[in-house]
Scaffold this active site. Structure first.
Site, PDB file in Angstrom:
ATOM      1  N   SER A 237       0.841  -1.195   0.000  1.00 10.30           N
ATOM      2  CA  SER A 237       0.000   0.000   0.000  1.00 10.30           C
ATOM      3  C   SER A 237       0.875   1.243   0.000  1.00 10.30           C
ATOM      4  CB  SER A 237      -0.883   0.024   1.254  1.00 10.30           C
ATOM      5  OG  SER A 237      -0.100   0.302   2.411  1.00 10.30           O
ATOM      6  N   ASP A 238       0.336   2.339  -0.510  1.00 12.74           N
ATOM      7  CA  ASP A 238       0.934   3.618  -0.187  1.00 12.74           C
ATOM      8  C   ASP A 238       0.690   3.836   1.300  1.00 12.74           C
ATOM      9  OD1 ASP A 238       2.162   6.071  -0.328  1.00 12.74           O
ATOM     10  OD2 ASP A 238       1.057   6.736  -2.098  1.00 12.74           O
ATOM     11  N   TRP A 239       1.515   4.660   1.930  1.00 11.17           N
ATOM     12  CA  TRP A 239       1.475   4.784   3.384  1.00 11.17           C
ATOM     13  C   TRP A 239       0.111   5.286   3.856  1.00 11.17           C
ATOM     14  CZ3 TRP A 239       5.168   2.272   1.817  1.00 11.17           C
ATOM     15  CH2 TRP A 239       6.267   1.879   2.601  1.00 11.17           C
TER      16      TRP A 239
END
Length: 856
Positions: A237-239
């Site tokens: 995931s993106d953060w």
């Protein structure tokens, strides 16, 4: 093929299976989420060994490691737009090798790079972090950078999959695009990279596509990415981009970052035990994370993909960055009364027939970017280099004795004050205090920027931190009304001398959780002080909320800013004009600011900030031999471009950018770049502008597959300032002939074959007809004139003065295919196929037609 126990790939697979079999459910789930801001693990697999601590780090213009602070410097590379401007796969591979070298130095196993989103519109605030408006150029260069990283044993992470092409409402925006638009544009770079370079990770974007957020997108993640393209790596995931436990599991998300509180963890354990998720599904995700660990060497018993004995030879980082920068610079204009003004010939008469008239003994430099250049863009790609080369210092060091370089800064284009520094007269120390007011640590500061993410100095736990004080002294260098500023989110108290200048709360100006540290607000205060007085004590106190800003993860981020006594802008402009009038030539440096190009916010205008246009116009009026150097990562408007002798685009050139600018201005290096993106002449003429979602949160890609040069060709009502592929260099090139050889190949319409194997080979002979050696980017376009013409292949060649060179241009099958929305498959573009070779999409030198026999 022998795949016995001595085969490293088989051994890795066997070790992965043994470790997976030894793990219980909680341990397997622990592999699927961050242990902290930047790492996963360690996880003990008993007799099967240990999954070590796997560290990821931000990129793509440097490797920050686990610290985000000037006290832990990193090599700063040119921005991805600069790498895109090289049009050179070897340059992109070198960038990957540099990133890998830095990652190993900083203890990171994976770098979150490259960014292969597209330049859909220059209003996108993160434009500088992606390569190009063209999917083919983006994909080829992205694959080369991935190869460089992984050749050195460090995992690459192409991002942000997919259609994360703007910043406005990026966490919630729903991009609406039809299948052809997605396939031919936004998915294309990812497909090429996955099929040709085999990345070990890939990052899911924040946004939704056609109603489904990308961390949960079963069709695009499981169906396309894994099913069609064969991606066998980790989808991360993106953060803070993983929001739903069941949604992410169904969408094939392997790793939720950061941790320890993620959508997986105890939530996923409970879902398995309650029968809502099969444990076999968890095994599929965990197996891929274990394979990543094996590839990068943190899984016991598994041979890494690249053993230490096979690592590439180390590179001289600053020297490589300097060469990459010069290779990326684009000479947009070079014409002074019919002759080139660049390169400058300081100290004596011109030595070549291409030089401008006479020698240069006085160079009038102006513009703040000459002494305070932007070496990189703002946001998560930002790193802190140990030293930044400035164009002003580099020019003064490079010119021969007898050549004078004067300098006038002109008006400051920044709306925010820069961090207070030693050159401003500040000496600062950060002091960390606990909840009980006891001092926990003390850190000497390089400047007034305090930034710690994920970890604190001395290993102090974030829950133990009560406040941070920035304390020190200010010794004024001039008399007058100075400016001090506080920038950040939270409660601050600013004291100078015996005065309290501020004691209140600063609130974030955006709902974007990252805005609190990427684009926080700033408040400015006035302070009267005179030169020669005793140093003034300065103290800025920040009370830290639990677990940092917003409670998302451990983070402390704030700044003490400074500005000297202000001088009227018109006076500064006239000083620069007077200096230019007395010089042989003038060089004006202009560019964007942190506020106008940064992650987290899109641009409201393409105009240069402040009064920079007025500065250029006035200097050019005073001296017609004016060269303008543009320090920007994305297109800016240049209303004065026809009124100056030369325009040189240096992008965000990295830490050695100043030296590279001096090399190019003085002719020690050629500006080797070509535009990877079309530059507009006026905002009203931009064919694609929308970055703001509608009232339903949707952002329709209504232009379909027509962005960049194809959109300009389709509109047809106005010419851009400079077309895609444009760039002049310091010599001339003649295109002599092209040969086409067809290669028989099946149609691959079912998508099972290799869409990047060649169906034709083009050979183009070019000749350097100038007076010095040079580099040329030979560009091949396919299709009829107009918006359906698109880049198919490109190559960089070099030749000495008068010499010829041949460019080999393979035409991949995908270049002659289009996506069929009805049949949901690729099919050949109808022939005859028109081949056009040239120096830009609008400067075609040779054309030919050939019927390629492709099966449907």
């Amino acid at each position: 093929m022998d795949r016995g126990p001595r085969d490293p790939e088989a051994q890795r697979a066997a070790t992965v299976e043994a470790a997976l079999a030894a793990l219980g459910l909680p341990s397997k789930v622990a592999l699927l989420g961050g242990a902290d801001m930047w790492s996963v693990g360690p996880v003990d697999a008993g007799s099967a060994g240990v999954f070590g601590r796997l560290v990821l780090s931000d990129g793509p213009a440097g490797v920050r490691g686990e610290s985000w602070t000037p006290e832990d410097p990193s090599l700063a590379l040119p921005s991805p737009t600069a790498i895109g401007a090289t049009w050179d796969t070897e340059a992109a591979r070198t960038a990957g090798l540099l990133l890998a070298q830095e990652a190993r130095r900083k203890g990171a196993h994976a770098v979150l790079a490259p960014t292969v989103n597209l330049h859909r519109t220059p209003y996108a605030g993160r434009h500088f972090e992606a390569y190009s408006e063209d999917p083919q150029l983006t994909g080829v260069l992205g694959a080369a950078l991935v190869a460089g990283l992984q050749e050195a044993g460090v995992a690459a992470t192409p991002k942000h999959y997919v259609a994360n092409d703007a910043e406005t409402d990026r966490f919630s925006v729903d991009v609406r695009a039809d299948g052809r638009t997605l396939r031919e544009l936004y998915l294309e770079p990812f497909e090429r990279i996955v099929r040709t370079a085999g990345p070990w990770l890939l990052m899911a974007a924040y946004n939704s596509v056609n109603g489904v957020t990308m961390s949960e997108h079963d069709v695009l993640n499981n169906g396309v990415l894994r099913g069609e393209w064969g991606f066998d790596g980790v989808l991360v995931s993106d953060w803070i981009g993983a929001r739903s436990t069941l949604g992410c599991v169904r969408g094939g998300l392997d790793l939720a970052m950061p941790g320890p509180d993620t959508a997986y963890g105890e939530h996923l354990v409970a879902a398995v035990r309650e029968g809502r998720v099969a444990e076999e599904t968890v095994d599929v995700l965990a197996r891929r994370v274990l394979l990543l660990a094996a590839r990068v060497g943190v899984l016991d018993g598994a041979p890494p993909a690249v053993p230490d004995s096979a690592l590439p030879a180390p590179l001289d980082g600053p020297a490589a960055v300097r060469e990459l920068a010069a290779r990326s610079f684009v000479l947009l204009r070079n014409d002074y009364r019919g002759e080139p003004v660049l390169p400058l010939e300081p100290g004596g008469p011109a030595e070549s027939a291409e030089s401008a008239e006479g020698g240069v003994r006085r160079i009038a430099v102006s513009g703040l970017h000459a002494s305070a250049p932007r070496f990189g863009g703002g946001g998560s790609s930002q790193v802190f280099p140990e030293q930044v080369s400035t164009p002003l210092d580099a020019l003064r060091a490079a010119v021969p004795a007898g050549t004078e370089v004067t300098y006038e800064p002109g008006p400051d284009p920044r709306s925010l004050l820069a961090p207070a520094s030693g050159t401003d007269g500040f000496r600062l120390t950060a002091v960390l205090h606990g909840l009980d007011d006891a001092e926990l640590a003390r850190v000497e500061q390089r400047d007034g920027s305090v930034r710690w993410m994920g970890s604190l100095p001395g290993g102090i736990p974030f829950p133990d931190l009560g406040r941070v004080e920035l304390v020190g002294e200010f010794t004024p260098g001039t008399s007058g009304t100075h400016r001090l500023a506080v920038r950040g989110v939270g409660h601050f108290r600013l004291e100078a001398g015996e005065r309290v200048l501020y004691d209140a709360e600063l609130q974030a100006e955006s709902e974007d959780p990252a805005a609190a540290f990427l684009n926080p607000p700033q408040r400015t205060f006035l302070l009267d002080a005179r030169a020669g007085q005793d140093p003034l004590p300065v103290r800025l106190v920040h009370s830290v909320p639990a677990h940092g800003v917003g409670g998302l993860f451990g983070l402390v981020s704030f700044e003490l800013g400074y500005g000297p006594p202000a001088v009227p802008e018109q006076e500064l402009i006239e000083r620069a004009a007077q200096s230019a009038a007395e010089a042989d030539c003038a060089v004006v440096f202009v560019g964007t600011t942190e506020e106008s190009e940064s992650e987290g916010v899109d641009r409201e205008t393409l105009a240069l900030p402040g009064s920079q246009d007025a500065l250029v116009a006035r200097v050019a009026q005073a001296n017609p031999r004016t060269v303008v150097v543009v320090n920007a990562g994305a297109p800016v408007l240049m209303p004065w471009r026809e009124d100056v002798a030369a325009v040189l685009l240096c992008w965000f050139p990295g830490e050695a950018g100043g030296a590279a600018v001096a090399d190019v201005l003085l002719g020690a290096a050629e500006p080797g770049g070509r535009l990877p993106t079309t530059w507009p002449d006026a905002e009203d003429h931009l064919p694609v502008r929308q970055v703001v979602p509608d009232s339903d949160g949707q952002l329709p890609y209504a232009e379909g597959p027509y962005i960049g040069y194809r959109a300009w060709l389709r509109a047809g009502e106005a010419e851009p300032a400079y077309w895609f592929g444009h760039g002049l260099g310091y010599t001339r090139w003649e295109y002599e002939f092209m040969n086409i050889t067809a290669i028989g190949v099946a149609g691959d319409s079912d998508g099972d074959g290799d869409p990047y194997r060649p169906v034709a080979k083009i050979t183009v002979r070019v000749r350097n007809s100038g007076y010095r050696a040079g580099r040329e980017v030979v560009q091949l376009y396919l299709g009829p004139e107009g918006p359906d013409r698109r880049l198919a292949s490109f190559a960089v060649v070099e030749a000495g003065a008068g010499d010829a060179a041949e460019a080999s241009l393979p035409v991949p099958l995908r270049a002659v295919q289009t996506w069929d929305e009805t049949r949901l498959t690729w099919h050949p573009c109808p022939g005859p196929h028109r081949f056009a070779v040239g120096r830009s999409v609008a400067d075609i030198r040779l054309t030919a037609e050939l019927e390629l026999k492709l099966a449907d």
